[in-house]
Design a protein around this motif. Sequence first.
Motif, mmCIF file in Angstrom:
data_model
loop_
_atom_site.group_PDB
_atom_site.id
_atom_site.type_symbol
_atom_site.label_atom_id
_atom_site.label_comp_id
_atom_site.label_asym_id
_atom_site.label_seq_id
_atom_site.Cartn_x
_atom_site.Cartn_y
_atom_site.Cartn_z
ATOM 1 N N UNK A 119 15.862 12.147 -30.316
ATOM 2 C CA UNK A 119 17.385 12.067 -29.738
ATOM 3 C C UNK A 119 17.609 12.908 -28.462
ATOM 4 N N UNK A 120 16.734 14.325 -28.508
ATOM 5 C CA UNK A 120 16.726 15.085 -27.443
ATOM 6 C C UNK A 120 15.275 14.887 -26.827
ATOM 7 N N UNK A 121 15.310 14.057 -25.759
ATOM 8 C CA UNK A 121 13.884 13.961 -24.873
ATOM 9 C C UNK A 121 13.962 14.915 -23.673
ATOM 10 N N UNK A 122 14.804 15.474 -23.444
ATOM 11 C CA UNK A 122 15.113 16.712 -22.484
ATOM 12 C C UNK A 122 14.064 17.842 -22.998
ATOM 13 N N UNK A 123 13.508 18.744 -21.993
ATOM 14 C CA UNK A 123 12.727 19.861 -22.335
ATOM 15 C C UNK A 123 12.883 20.822 -21.106
ATOM 16 N N UNK A 124 12.941 22.098 -21.794
ATOM 17 C CA UNK A 124 12.928 23.288 -20.806
ATOM 18 C C UNK A 124 11.658 23.203 -19.912
ATOM 19 N N UNK A 125 11.828 23.952 -18.762
ATOM 20 C CA UNK A 125 10.546 23.715 -18.024
ATOM 21 C C UNK A 125 9.538 24.918 -18.596
ATOM 22 N N UNK A 126 9.881 25.766 -19.349
ATOM 23 C CA UNK A 126 8.947 26.807 -19.936
ATOM 24 C C UNK A 126 8.328 26.149 -21.121
ATOM 25 N N UNK A 127 8.900 24.986 -21.930
ATOM 26 C CA UNK A 127 8.223 24.326 -22.961
ATOM 27 C C UNK A 127 7.406 23.195 -22.359
ATOM 28 N N UNK A 128 7.270 22.919 -21.318
ATOM 29 C CA UNK A 128 6.208 21.826 -20.799
ATOM 30 C C UNK A 128 5.157 22.468 -20.458
ATOM 31 N N UNK A 129 4.011 22.125 -21.146
ATOM 32 C CA UNK A 129 2.795 22.974 -20.794
ATOM 33 C C UNK A 129 1.660 21.846 -19.864
ATOM 34 N N UNK A 130 1.074 22.585 -18.986
ATOM 35 C CA UNK A 130 0.137 21.689 -18.207
ATOM 36 C C UNK A 130 -1.082 22.095 -18.467
ATOM 37 N N UNK A 131 -2.011 21.143 -19.346
ATOM 38 C CA UNK A 131 -3.477 21.431 -19.844
ATOM 39 C C UNK A 131 -4.296 21.529 -18.544
ATOM 40 N N UNK A 132 -5.574 21.996 -18.621
ATOM 41 C CA UNK A 132 -6.670 22.123 -17.696
ATOM 42 C C UNK A 132 -6.718 20.934 -17.055
ATOM 43 N N UNK A 133 -6.515 19.771 -17.407
ATOM 44 C CA UNK A 133 -6.736 18.386 -16.965
ATOM 45 C C UNK A 133 -5.419 17.812 -16.102
ATOM 46 N N UNK A 134 -4.319 18.658 -16.020
ATOM 47 C CA UNK A 134 -3.146 18.476 -15.213
ATOM 48 C C UNK A 134 -2.142 17.544 -16.347
ATOM 49 N N UNK A 135 -2.579 17.333 -17.727
ATOM 50 C CA UNK A 135 -1.846 16.376 -18.468
ATOM 51 C C UNK A 135 -0.602 17.320 -19.098
ATOM 52 N N UNK A 136 0.527 16.918 -19.282
ATOM 53 C CA UNK A 136 1.656 17.420 -19.897
ATOM 54 C C UNK A 136 1.568 17.344 -21.336
ATOM 55 N N UNK A 137 1.952 18.620 -21.833
ATOM 56 C CA UNK A 137 2.417 18.585 -23.343
ATOM 57 C C UNK A 137 3.657 19.383 -23.440
ATOM 58 N N UNK A 138 4.756 18.925 -24.423
ATOM 59 C CA UNK A 138 5.738 19.412 -24.765
ATOM 60 C C UNK A 138 5.629 20.486 -26.150
ATOM 61 N N UNK A 139 6.305 21.439 -26.077
ATOM 62 C CA UNK A 139 6.305 22.211 -27.366
ATOM 63 C C UNK A 139 7.818 22.598 -27.715
ATOM 64 N N UNK A 140 7.891 22.818 -28.717
ATOM 65 C CA UNK A 140 9.182 23.422 -29.198
ATOM 66 C C UNK A 140 10.194 22.330 -29.622
ATOM 67 N N UNK A 141 10.083 21.515 -30.660
ATOM 68 C CA UNK A 141 10.703 20.369 -30.831
ATOM 69 C C UNK A 141 11.793 20.411 -31.768
ATOM 70 N N UNK A 142 12.257 21.745 -32.341
ATOM 71 C CA UNK A 142 13.230 21.816 -33.433
ATOM 72 C C UNK A 142 14.547 21.210 -33.045
ATOM 73 N N UNK A 143 14.854 21.018 -32.049
ATOM 74 C CA UNK A 143 16.018 20.066 -31.793
ATOM 75 C C UNK A 143 15.862 18.574 -31.434
#
Length: 187
Positions: A119-143
Amino acid sequence: MKRFFSETYFNNPENKKALEHYPLIGDGKDGEVYRLTHNKCVKYFFKKETCKKELEALQLGYGSPVIPKLYEYGDHYIVMEYVKGTSLARHIKKEKSLSVKLTADILNMLDELKDIGFARWDAEIRHILMNEQGELKVIDHKRAFSTVTRVPVKLLKGLDKYGLADEFLNTIKKLNPSRYREWRREL
Protein backbone atom coordinates in the motif's frame (compact mmCIF):
# COMPACT_ATOMS: atom_id res chain seq x y z
CA MET A 1 21.27 -23.86 6.09
CA LYS A 2 22.97 -22.85 9.32
CA ARG A 3 20.72 -20.82 11.59
CA PHE A 4 22.29 -17.92 13.43
CA PHE A 5 19.76 -17.90 16.24
CA SER A 6 17.19 -20.30 17.65
CA GLU A 7 13.52 -19.39 17.29
CA THR A 8 13.29 -18.19 20.91
CA TYR A 9 16.85 -16.88 21.30
CA PHE A 10 15.92 -13.22 21.78
CA ASN A 11 12.98 -13.96 24.10
CA ASN A 12 15.65 -13.63 26.79
CA PRO A 13 16.77 -9.97 26.65
CA GLU A 14 20.20 -11.00 27.95
CA ASN A 15 20.86 -12.80 24.66
CA LYS A 16 20.75 -9.53 22.73
CA LYS A 17 24.21 -8.86 24.17
CA ALA A 18 25.55 -11.51 21.77
CA LEU A 19 24.96 -9.07 18.93
CA GLU A 20 27.58 -6.72 20.39
CA HIS A 21 30.21 -9.01 18.83
CA TYR A 22 28.99 -8.02 15.36
CA PRO A 23 29.46 -4.59 13.75
CA LEU A 24 26.49 -2.26 14.28
CA ILE A 25 25.58 -0.87 10.85
CA GLY A 26 22.32 0.94 11.64
CA ASP A 27 19.99 1.88 14.45
CA GLY A 28 16.76 3.71 14.94
CA LYS A 29 13.66 3.92 17.09
CA ASP A 30 12.51 0.42 16.06
CA GLY A 31 15.72 -1.52 16.46
CA GLU A 32 19.31 -2.11 15.46
CA VAL A 33 21.01 -3.72 12.46
CA TYR A 34 24.20 -5.76 12.74
CA ARG A 35 26.34 -7.22 9.98
CA LEU A 36 26.70 -11.00 10.43
CA THR A 37 28.66 -12.02 7.32
CA HIS A 38 29.71 -10.52 3.99
CA ASN A 39 26.16 -11.03 2.65
CA LYS A 40 23.90 -11.21 5.73
CA CYS A 41 22.78 -8.84 8.45
CA VAL A 42 20.35 -9.12 11.34
CA LYS A 43 17.77 -6.54 12.25
CA TYR A 44 16.89 -6.77 15.93
CA PHE A 45 13.51 -5.23 16.79
CA PHE A 46 12.61 -3.79 20.18
CA LYS A 47 8.95 -4.78 19.69
CA LYS A 48 7.52 -8.03 18.34
CA GLU A 49 4.75 -6.18 16.49
CA THR A 50 7.23 -4.13 14.45
CA CYS A 51 9.19 -7.25 13.57
CA LYS A 52 5.99 -8.95 12.46
CA LYS A 53 5.06 -6.04 10.14
CA GLU A 54 8.51 -5.95 8.53
CA LEU A 55 8.56 -9.73 8.18
CA GLU A 56 5.18 -9.74 6.41
CA ALA A 57 6.51 -7.26 3.84
CA LEU A 58 9.76 -9.20 3.29
CA GLN A 59 7.82 -12.44 2.86
CA LEU A 60 5.41 -10.90 0.35
CA GLY A 61 8.33 -9.35 -1.54
CA TYR A 62 10.45 -12.51 -1.45
CA GLY A 63 12.10 -12.98 -4.83
CA SER A 64 11.64 -9.35 -5.88
CA PRO A 65 14.80 -7.70 -7.14
CA VAL A 66 14.17 -4.61 -4.97
CA ILE A 67 13.62 -6.42 -1.66
CA PRO A 68 16.53 -7.85 0.36
CA LYS A 69 16.53 -11.65 0.59
CA LEU A 70 15.05 -13.13 3.74
CA TYR A 71 17.08 -15.88 5.42
CA GLU A 72 15.81 -16.39 8.95
CA TYR A 73 13.53 -14.79 11.50
CA GLY A 74 12.15 -14.99 15.02
CA ASP A 75 9.91 -12.91 17.25
CA HIS A 76 12.41 -10.07 17.58
CA TYR A 77 14.80 -10.47 14.66
CA ILE A 78 15.13 -10.92 10.91
CA VAL A 79 18.26 -12.17 9.17
CA MET A 80 18.31 -10.72 5.67
CA GLU A 81 20.57 -9.89 2.77
CA TYR A 82 23.25 -7.33 3.54
CA VAL A 83 23.24 -4.83 0.67
CA LYS A 84 26.81 -3.71 0.09
CA GLY A 85 26.71 -0.27 -1.43
CA THR A 86 25.40 3.16 -0.54
CA SER A 87 22.08 4.85 0.14
CA LEU A 88 20.44 7.00 -2.50
CA ALA A 89 20.78 9.90 -0.05
CA ARG A 90 24.57 9.53 0.10
CA HIS A 91 24.78 9.00 -3.65
CA ILE A 92 22.94 12.20 -4.55
CA LYS A 93 24.75 14.16 -1.86
CA LYS A 94 28.01 13.20 -3.59
CA GLU A 95 26.85 13.39 -7.24
CA LYS A 96 24.51 16.39 -6.84
CA SER A 97 22.39 15.13 -9.75
CA LEU A 98 20.25 12.22 -10.94
CA SER A 99 21.02 10.49 -14.21
CA VAL A 100 18.17 9.56 -16.54
CA LYS A 101 19.07 5.90 -15.96
CA LEU A 102 18.90 6.27 -12.16
CA THR A 103 15.56 8.10 -12.45
CA ALA A 104 14.23 5.28 -14.65
CA ASP A 105 15.54 2.72 -12.13
CA ILE A 106 13.76 4.56 -9.30
CA LEU A 107 10.53 4.62 -11.30
CA ASN A 108 10.87 0.86 -11.97
CA MET A 109 11.56 0.30 -8.26
CA LEU A 110 8.38 2.17 -7.30
CA ASP A 111 6.39 0.14 -9.83
CA GLU A 112 7.86 -3.08 -8.42
CA LEU A 113 6.82 -2.12 -4.87
CA LYS A 114 3.29 -1.48 -6.18
CA ASP A 115 3.27 -4.78 -8.09
CA ILE A 116 4.30 -6.64 -4.93
CA GLY A 117 1.14 -5.32 -3.32
CA PHE A 118 2.49 -2.73 -0.92
CA ALA A 119 0.00 0.00 0.00
CA ARG A 120 2.99 2.24 0.72
CA TRP A 121 5.23 1.95 -2.32
CA ASP A 122 6.95 5.24 -1.53
CA ALA A 123 10.38 5.15 0.15
CA GLU A 124 12.67 7.57 1.89
CA ILE A 125 15.93 8.17 0.05
CA ARG A 126 17.92 6.88 3.02
CA HIS A 127 16.03 3.56 2.73
CA ILE A 128 16.86 3.09 -0.95
CA LEU A 129 20.20 1.31 -1.26
CA MET A 130 22.31 0.99 -4.38
CA ASN A 131 24.42 -2.15 -4.45
CA GLU A 132 27.81 -2.40 -6.14
CA GLN A 133 26.13 -3.28 -9.45
CA GLY A 134 23.94 -0.16 -9.25
CA GLU A 135 20.77 -2.14 -8.51
CA LEU A 136 18.27 -0.61 -6.10
CA LYS A 137 17.04 -2.35 -2.95
CA VAL A 138 14.54 -0.89 -0.49
CA ILE A 139 14.75 -1.48 3.25
CA ASP A 140 12.51 -0.69 6.22
CA HIS A 141 9.05 -1.89 5.19
CA LYS A 142 7.18 -1.81 8.50
CA ARG A 143 4.57 0.56 7.02
CA ALA A 144 4.21 -1.27 3.69
CA PHE A 145 0.58 -2.16 4.45
CA SER A 146 -0.52 0.51 6.91
CA THR A 147 0.13 3.67 4.88
CA VAL A 148 -1.53 4.19 1.51
CA THR A 149 0.56 6.01 -1.10
CA ARG A 150 -0.67 7.68 -4.27
CA VAL A 151 2.40 9.81 -4.93
CA PRO A 152 6.00 9.21 -3.74
CA VAL A 153 5.89 12.12 -1.28
CA LYS A 154 8.69 10.84 0.97
CA LEU A 155 10.95 10.26 -2.02
CA LEU A 156 10.21 13.73 -3.42
CA LYS A 157 10.74 15.35 -0.03
CA GLY A 158 14.15 13.68 0.25
CA LEU A 159 15.11 14.70 -3.28
CA ASP A 160 13.94 18.25 -2.59
CA LYS A 161 16.31 18.43 0.39
CA TYR A 162 19.15 18.17 -2.16
CA GLY A 163 17.45 20.41 -4.74
CA LEU A 164 16.70 17.47 -7.07
CA ALA A 165 12.91 17.04 -6.87
CA ASP A 166 12.25 19.22 -9.92
CA GLU A 167 15.00 17.51 -11.92
CA PHE A 168 13.49 14.13 -11.00
CA LEU A 169 9.96 15.21 -11.98
CA ASN A 170 11.15 16.75 -15.26
CA THR A 171 12.85 13.47 -16.17
CA ILE A 172 9.68 11.55 -15.21
CA LYS A 173 7.74 13.92 -17.47
CA LYS A 174 9.95 12.79 -20.39
CA LEU A 175 10.07 9.10 -19.46
CA ASN A 176 6.42 8.65 -18.51
CA PRO A 177 4.21 11.69 -19.20
CA SER A 178 1.02 10.06 -17.89
CA ARG A 179 2.69 9.20 -14.57
CA TYR A 180 3.97 12.75 -14.33
CA ARG A 181 0.46 14.17 -14.88
CA GLU A 182 -1.00 11.72 -12.35
CA TRP A 183 1.52 12.73 -9.68
CA ARG A 184 1.12 16.44 -10.42
CA ARG A 185 -2.66 16.19 -9.88
CA GLU A 186 -2.04 14.70 -6.43
CA LEU A 187 0.75 17.05 -5.29
